[in-house]
Scaffold this active site. Structure first.
Site, mmCIF file in Angstrom:
data_model
loop_
_atom_site.group_PDB
_atom_site.id
_atom_site.type_symbol
_atom_site.label_atom_id
_atom_site.label_comp_id
_atom_site.label_asym_id
_atom_site.label_seq_id
_atom_site.Cartn_x
_atom_site.Cartn_y
_atom_site.Cartn_z
ATOM 1 N N ARG A 274 36.964 46.455 38.571
ATOM 2 C CA ARG A 274 36.632 45.405 39.540
ATOM 3 C C ARG A 274 35.689 46.004 40.574
ATOM 4 O O ARG A 274 36.111 46.763 41.453
ATOM 5 C CB ARG A 274 37.916 44.879 40.201
ATOM 6 C CG ARG A 274 37.654 44.004 41.411
ATOM 7 C CD ARG A 274 38.901 43.287 41.884
ATOM 8 N NE ARG A 274 40.034 44.145 42.142
ATOM 9 C CZ ARG A 274 40.219 44.879 43.247
ATOM 10 N NH1 ARG A 274 39.303 44.884 44.193
ATOM 11 N NH2 ARG A 274 41.306 45.603 43.398
ATOM 12 N N HIS A 278 39.307 42.384 45.632
ATOM 13 C CA HIS A 278 40.284 41.620 44.861
ATOM 14 C C HIS A 278 40.085 40.133 45.084
ATOM 15 O O HIS A 278 40.045 39.344 44.147
ATOM 16 C CB HIS A 278 41.701 42.033 45.256
ATOM 17 C CG HIS A 278 42.767 41.275 44.548
ATOM 18 N ND1 HIS A 278 43.422 40.214 45.117
ATOM 19 C CD2 HIS A 278 43.282 41.407 43.311
ATOM 20 C CE1 HIS A 278 44.305 39.728 44.255
ATOM 21 N NE2 HIS A 278 44.235 40.427 43.156
ATOM 22 N N TYR A 287 41.018 51.498 50.170
ATOM 23 C CA TYR A 287 41.864 52.167 49.170
ATOM 24 C C TYR A 287 41.090 52.813 48.024
ATOM 25 O O TYR A 287 41.695 53.337 47.093
ATOM 26 C CB TYR A 287 42.902 51.183 48.612
ATOM 27 C CG TYR A 287 42.339 49.898 48.036
ATOM 28 C CD1 TYR A 287 41.853 49.840 46.735
ATOM 29 C CD2 TYR A 287 42.321 48.721 48.799
ATOM 30 C CE1 TYR A 287 41.356 48.660 46.214
ATOM 31 C CE2 TYR A 287 41.829 47.527 48.272
ATOM 32 C CZ TYR A 287 41.349 47.514 46.985
ATOM 33 O OH TYR A 287 40.861 46.341 46.460
#
Length: 380
Positions: A274, A278, A287
């Site tokens: 990805r 998100h 992160y």
């Protein structure tokens, strides 16, 4: 802070997320097109596509990405409530979607815009859901593409039940259930896998392993590669390069054919990434490292196919320019169509609850209409 406190803190702090980029597995990965665009063979999986079909796949990938980019921009400008980007996952979705036959049914999550495209769903019908205008403007029966499912993993149960219905009706079609790597930790998914295995249901579970369940990396989800989990349920699992549209098409075609022939379910792990957030409410820089993203940009699914088409002479610059112009037209239609969407009447929420309205629901609607009418012509 004392040394003792510092030591204790160090023990419970997690390692730096994204410190090691998820490299492509060296084994057990079906690949037909390298990241450099070179065609390779696989002993078990192959596709024989002519030039028109290959150009069609490129067109799918390019237009789906443009749709995604435009929708992300619309959300940032306040036109959509939220958007779940598929950036980087185009090949996984287009390859799987093009493997479906007309009688098959796809069961998406909330990110399968590329699959929706291959099933003929109008992008504006998807966008209307994220704008809050309706619950999804397309007909699942007519398109073979079920409505989006936001409840993580629930669509796997829906797909398994649908597949068992096909079985009992003597049908010759199959169901294709989409899920993410994080969803494999959900009880609903594991229940679906158990039922599918027990009844040899004609369903394929297509997991887009994009390396993160929102902010949780894959290594905290599973101690083994996800495709190996299928063996524990009693059916085959396979891992495919999710950025290789040709390999995804070949593997998914084979799995769906096996399901239709009565061989039961298959679990496909599409190893991808990805590249965006998100959803538009997420900040992936918290992160994962920028170096990880840069590494995966070198495996871009669209650049990979473009390199192959250019190197082999299957497509020229005029073709790529025409696709880009078509993408511009699509973006314009999406933008104007989104901003011109009318707000639904308040009573619209009662229309799709049941196929036939119940007396109880009719009473609720009548009460709502009286309440709504009390504001008409009144002072603020």
């Amino acid at each position: 802070m004392s040394a003792a406190v510092s030591s204790a803190t160090t023990e419970v702090v997690d390692p730096v997320p994204g410190a090691e980029a998820p490299h492509l597995p060296r084994q057990d990965l079906v690949q037909l097109l390298t990241p450099e665009g070179e065609r390779v063979e696989h002993p078990e999986y192959a596709v024989d596509l002519d030039g028109e079909e290959l150009r069609g796949l490129y067109r799918d990938l390019a237009l789906v990405r443009r749709w995604d980019v435009e929708a992300t921009a619309l959300q940032r400008q306040g036109e959509l409530g939220i958007w779940a980007s598929l950036l980087g996952q185009e090949a996984a979705q287009v390859g799987a979607g093009r493997a479906l036959q007309p009688g098959d049914m796809a069961f998406p999550t909330y990110r399968e815009h590329g699959v929706a495209w291959t099933r003929g769903v109008d992008p504006l019908h998807v966008i209307s859901l994220f704008r809050g205008v309706d619950n999804g403007g397309w007909d699942p029966v007519a398109t073979g593409f079920n409505l989006y499912t936001v409840v993580i993993g629930a669509q796997c149960l829906h797909a398994t039940g649908y597949a068992m219905g096909l079985q009992r009706d003597g049908g010759e079609s199959a169901a294709l259930a989409f899920l993410g790597d994080g969803a494999t930790s959900q009880g609903e998914v594991n229940e679906a896998l158990i039922w599918a295995a027990s009844f040899s249901a004609p369903v394929v579970f297509f997991c887009q392993n994009n390396q993160y369940a929102i902010s949780v990396p894959l290594e905290r989800q599973s101690r083994v590669p996800l495709y190996q989990r299928a063996a524990g349920f009693g059916f085959p699992g396979i891992r495919v390069d999710g950025n290789d549209v040709l390999a995804v098409l070949a593997v998914t075609r084979a799995a769906l054919a096996a399901a239709r022939e009565g061989q039961g379910p298959t679990f496909i792990e599409a190893f991808t990434y990805r590249m965006g957030a998100h959803t538009t409410s997420d900040d992936p820089t918290r992160y994962r490292l920028a170096s990880e993203l840069e590494e995966w940009k070198l495996r871009d699914p669209i650049a990979r196919l473009k390199a192959h088409l250019s190197r082999t002479g299957i497509a020229d610059q005029a073709f790529f320019a025409a696709v880009e112009a078509e993408a511009d037209e699509l973006a314009g239609r999406i933008r104007s169509g989104t901003t011109e969407m009318p707000d639904p009447p308040g009573t619209a929420m009662f229309d799709a609850v049941h196929a036939e309205q119940t007396p109880h629901l009719a009473a609720q609607q009548a009460e709502f209409e009286v309440y709504q009418a009390s504001f008409e012509g009144g002072s603020e």
